[in-house]
Write a protein that holds these residues in place. Structure first.
Motif, short mmCIF file in Angstrom:
data_model
loop_
_atom_site.label_atom_id
_atom_site.label_comp_id
_atom_site.label_asym_id
_atom_site.label_seq_id
_atom_site.Cartn_x
_atom_site.Cartn_y
_atom_site.Cartn_z
N LEU A 59 105.08 26.38 40.48
CA LEU A 59 105.15 26.57 39.02
C LEU A 59 106.57 26.79 38.46
N VAL A 60 107.05 26.15 37.90
CA VAL A 60 108.65 25.86 37.46
C VAL A 60 108.52 26.39 36.01
N ILE A 61 109.23 27.44 35.49
CA ILE A 61 109.35 27.86 33.99
C ILE A 61 110.77 27.76 33.84
N GLU A 62 111.08 26.87 32.83
CA GLU A 62 112.20 26.62 32.35
C GLU A 62 112.66 27.39 31.39
N ALA A 63 113.91 27.78 31.06
CA ALA A 63 114.17 28.80 29.93
C ALA A 63 113.28 29.95 30.01
N ALA A 64 113.29 30.78 31.19
CA ALA A 64 112.21 31.68 31.04
C ALA A 64 112.82 32.88 30.40
N ASP A 65 114.05 33.22 30.04
CA ASP A 65 114.62 34.28 29.19
C ASP A 65 114.22 33.89 27.67
N ARG A 66 113.64 32.79 27.14
CA ARG A 66 113.23 32.73 25.95
C ARG A 66 111.93 32.75 25.62
N ILE A 67 111.21 33.04 26.63
CA ILE A 67 109.77 33.12 26.35
C ILE A 67 109.04 34.58 25.38
N LEU A 68 108.39 34.23 24.50
CA LEU A 68 108.07 35.46 23.62
C LEU A 68 109.42 36.18 22.80
N PRO A 69 110.29 35.42 22.28
CA PRO A 69 111.30 36.40 21.49
C PRO A 69 110.99 37.48 20.91
N GLY A 70 111.61 38.55 21.15
CA GLY A 70 111.13 39.74 20.27
C GLY A 70 109.91 40.21 20.57
N ASP A 71 109.13 39.90 21.59
CA ASP A 71 107.67 40.44 22.11
C ASP A 71 107.77 40.92 23.49
N VAL A 72 108.62 42.40 23.44
CA VAL A 72 108.83 42.88 24.93
C VAL A 72 107.47 43.20 25.31
N HIS A 73 106.70 43.60 24.90
CA HIS A 73 105.13 43.85 25.30
C HIS A 73 104.50 42.56 25.70
N GLY A 74 104.56 41.48 25.06
CA GLY A 74 104.01 40.37 25.69
C GLY A 74 104.69 39.73 26.83
N GLN A 75 106.22 39.89 26.84
CA GLN A 75 106.90 39.19 28.05
C GLN A 75 106.40 40.21 29.20
N ARG A 76 106.47 41.53 29.20
CA ARG A 76 105.79 42.35 30.31
C ARG A 76 104.54 41.79 30.86
N LEU A 77 103.52 41.61 29.88
CA LEU A 77 102.28 41.30 30.38
C LEU A 77 102.40 40.02 30.98
N LEU A 78 103.07 39.07 30.69
CA LEU A 78 103.33 37.48 31.14
C LEU A 78 104.03 37.91 32.36
N PHE A 79 104.99 38.29 32.69
CA PHE A 79 105.84 38.52 33.69
C PHE A 79 105.10 39.58 34.77
N THR A 80 104.54 40.42 34.36
CA THR A 80 103.57 41.20 35.29
C THR A 80 102.39 40.27 35.95
N CYS A 81 101.69 39.61 34.95
CA CYS A 81 100.60 38.81 35.63
C CYS A 81 101.26 37.71 36.72
#
Length: 131
Positions: A59-81
């Protein structure tokens, strides 16, 4: 590596909200129709992966730093998953009668964002980073 490898490329720039995240995973990993379009369902699918006819999944995720801009909670849920699924697939001792495939998650970003993304991921592991 033996067997077939399935590679999915996702684009973090396209993951502007939660629905777009789920859509990227649904399309890229060919998630099954029973996918529930929520974080628990995504994790369940990532730890199963039996619908993909492959021995290895990348699974290659390009521009991973641009995922869910401004949604720290959503980023945490995705990356933890993703981290939990990666741990599950990297389990080194195989319980009796259980064949584990492989899942490799590669996250890329622009050079100036590497340190920040790395620190963010380490914080979700709740372990100090290795030097």
């Amino acid at each position: 590596m033996t067997g077939r490898t399935y590679t999915a490329r996702l684009d973090g720039r396209e993951m502007r909200d939660t629905d777009a995240v789920f859509q990227q995973f649904y399309d890229g990993l060919r998630l099954p129709d029973y996918f529930g379009w929520n974080w628990n369902a995504l994790y369940d699918c990532l730890r199963d992966l039996n619908w993909l006819p492959a021995d290895h999944r990348v699974l290659v995720i390009e521009a991973a730093d641009r995922i869910l801009p401004g949604d720290v909670h959503g980023q945490r849920l995705l990356f933890t998953c993703l981290l939990r699924a990666g741990r599950r697939w990297s389990y080194t001792r195989k319980p009796d009668n259980v064949e584990l495939g492989r899942l490799v998650v590669v996250m890329s970003c622009d050079a100036p964002s590497v340190v920040s993304l790395k620190e963010q991921l380490w914080s979700y592991l709740e372990e100090p980073p290795l030097s």
